[in-house]
Design a protein around this motif. Structure first.
Motif, mmCIF file in Angstrom:
data_model
loop_
_atom_site.group_PDB
_atom_site.id
_atom_site.type_symbol
_atom_site.label_atom_id
_atom_site.label_comp_id
_atom_site.label_asym_id
_atom_site.label_seq_id
_atom_site.Cartn_x
_atom_site.Cartn_y
_atom_site.Cartn_z
ATOM 1 N N GLU A 194 -3.515 -7.518 12.914
ATOM 2 C CA GLU A 194 -4.572 -6.805 13.647
ATOM 3 C C GLU A 194 -5.596 -6.204 12.694
ATOM 4 N N GLY A 195 -5.702 -6.753 11.471
ATOM 5 C CA GLY A 195 -6.660 -6.238 10.508
ATOM 6 C C GLY A 195 -6.414 -4.804 10.097
ATOM 7 N N GLY A 196 -5.179 -4.345 10.243
ATOM 8 C CA GLY A 196 -4.880 -2.951 9.918
ATOM 9 C C GLY A 196 -5.225 -1.990 11.031
ATOM 10 N N MET A 197 -5.660 -2.507 12.172
ATOM 11 C CA MET A 197 -6.025 -1.667 13.308
ATOM 12 C C MET A 197 -4.791 -1.321 14.134
ATOM 13 N N PHE A 198 -4.883 -0.198 14.825
ATOM 14 C CA PHE A 198 -3.819 0.282 15.713
ATOM 15 C C PHE A 198 -2.556 0.671 14.949
ATOM 16 N N PHE A 199 -2.695 0.908 13.631
ATOM 17 C CA PHE A 199 -1.582 1.400 12.829
ATOM 18 C C PHE A 199 -1.534 2.917 12.967
ATOM 19 N N THR A 200 -0.416 3.445 13.437
ATOM 20 C CA THR A 200 -0.302 4.892 13.599
ATOM 21 C C THR A 200 0.378 5.559 12.421
ATOM 22 N N SER A 201 1.183 4.822 11.659
ATOM 23 C CA SER A 201 1.929 5.421 10.550
ATOM 24 C C SER A 201 2.262 4.344 9.531
ATOM 25 N N VAL A 202 2.294 4.720 8.237
ATOM 26 C CA VAL A 202 2.697 3.790 7.176
ATOM 27 C C VAL A 202 3.563 4.525 6.167
ATOM 28 N N ALA A 203 4.378 3.762 5.448
ATOM 29 C CA ALA A 203 5.196 4.302 4.362
ATOM 30 C C ALA A 203 5.489 3.170 3.389
ATOM 31 N N PHE A 204 5.572 3.483 2.107
ATOM 32 C CA PHE A 204 5.843 2.454 1.113
ATOM 33 C C PHE A 204 7.329 2.133 1.072
ATOM 34 N N GLY A 205 7.620 0.822 1.011
ATOM 35 C CA GLY A 205 8.991 0.360 0.889
ATOM 36 C C GLY A 205 9.266 -0.137 -0.511
ATOM 37 N N ALA A 206 10.242 -1.023 -0.637
ATOM 38 C CA ALA A 206 10.620 -1.546 -1.948
ATOM 39 C C ALA A 206 9.513 -2.421 -2.513
#
Length: 325
Positions: A194-206
């Motif tokens: 979605e081109g980074g749209m509608f993202f409500t939260s992010v966190a870095f993983g491995a």
């Protein structure tokens, strides 16, 4: 999953909460340190302003106190005031203040914030205030918020929004930004999701992965998805429908995340199902960066590297440590 739980007593509710080694620190409350062995260190410092949140550098040297739905911030080295910070007034009362700190292997601490415009992200030397990303023209129309560095400092994520409003996320390559400051002026949205749209939260993983919550809005109701994205390959690795809405995330391992919407919940990254809950711990109803319409969330802090989190209560701090698999 097995876990250990510990209660740290406090004189009252904490005013902020950050991890610093094996201690929890309340920078807004005067840099009071609550050690996991039960001891407390109080320098008896008070900052006479309505700051209500804080972030700390990984080495614990610097911290920023800020008014989350305001414009004022304060950079500290220990308890010493280094300088006052500010952000653009435009819509500042609507969404979370954008600020993050990271300590490089050289010992230099980077300060990421938006000192002049809501859409202009800057990197500064925390110690000197030197602007490391000076450029003439900017920028894509993006409201930066909830900034976070990856554990190795390679990436900087912004989980904010664009006008209408729509939640969105951007990720920037920090070494490239220091060499080419104009790279901070692109949207840097995730390709293929979605081109980074509608993202409500992010966190870095491995390694190079970014774990995200995405919402699909429809007349029949919102559907939430939990996904994993490769920043180097620029492609979606996995995505699964969640059985419940999700907010702020802490990545536990390849199989699980902790979601902090409402109360902490251990969620399977494979099935999207909740496998464990801590319903007695209130972590607020925040889903995304725009939260002016919601009560302020209780204070909680994540320590993904050590698989633990802490939640402030009326008279203490509850620490939950998840067992390694």
């Amino acid at each position: 999953m097995d876990f250990q739980r510990q209660t740290l007593k406090t004189p009252g509710a904490v005013s902020s909460l950050c991890w610093s080694g094996d201690a929890l620190v309340d920078p807004v409350g005067g840099m009071v340190r609550y050690r996991l062995d039960g001891g407390t260190d109080d320098p008896h410092i008070r900052y006479a302003y309505r700051f209500d949140r804080a972030v700390m550098s990984p080495d614990g040297r610097y911290s920023v106190l800020y008014e989350s739905l305001g414009t004022a911030g304060l950079l500290l080295e220990g308890t010493r005031v280094v300088r006052q910070l500010t952000r653009d007034f435009y819509q500042a009362h609507v969404y979370d203040y954008p600020v993050a700190l990271h300590t490089l292997p050289s010992g230099r601490t980077l300060l990421a914030h938006c000192p002049e415009s809501y859409c202009v992200l800057e990197l500064e030397d925390a110690a000197t205030g030197e602007r490391l990303t000076k450029r003439d023209d900017a920028s894509v129309d993006f409201f930066h918020s909830r900034l976070q560095f990856s554990p190795d400092g390679r990436y900087l994520a912004s989980a904010g929004w664009i006008w209408h409003p729509v939640d969105a996320a951007s990720v920037f390559d920090v070494p490239r930004a220091l060499e080419e400051p104009a790279s901070l002026d692109s949207a840097a949205l995730m390709e293929g999701v979605e081109g980074g749209m509608f993202f409500t939260s992010v966190a870095f993983g491995a390694r190079d992965t970014l774990v995200f919550v995405r919402v699909d809005e429809s007349r029949d109701g919102d559907t939430f998805y939990l996904g994993t994205y490769s920043l180097t390959e620029k492609r979606l690795l996995s995505e699964v429908e969640l059985e419940e809405p999700a907010g702020p995330l802490m990545v536990v391992d390849a199989e699980h995340v902790v979601d902090f919407f409402g109360h902490p919940k251990l969620v399977s990254r494979t099935t999207g199902r909740v496998v464990q809950r801590w319903e007695d711990l209130d972590t607020g109803k925040v889903l995304a960066s725009i939260r002016h319409h919601l009560p302020p969330p209780p204070h909680f802090a994540m320590d993904a590297a050590n698989r633990r989190f802490a939640v402030g209560t009326a008279n203490g701090i509850e620490v939950v440590t998840l067992a390694a698999q």
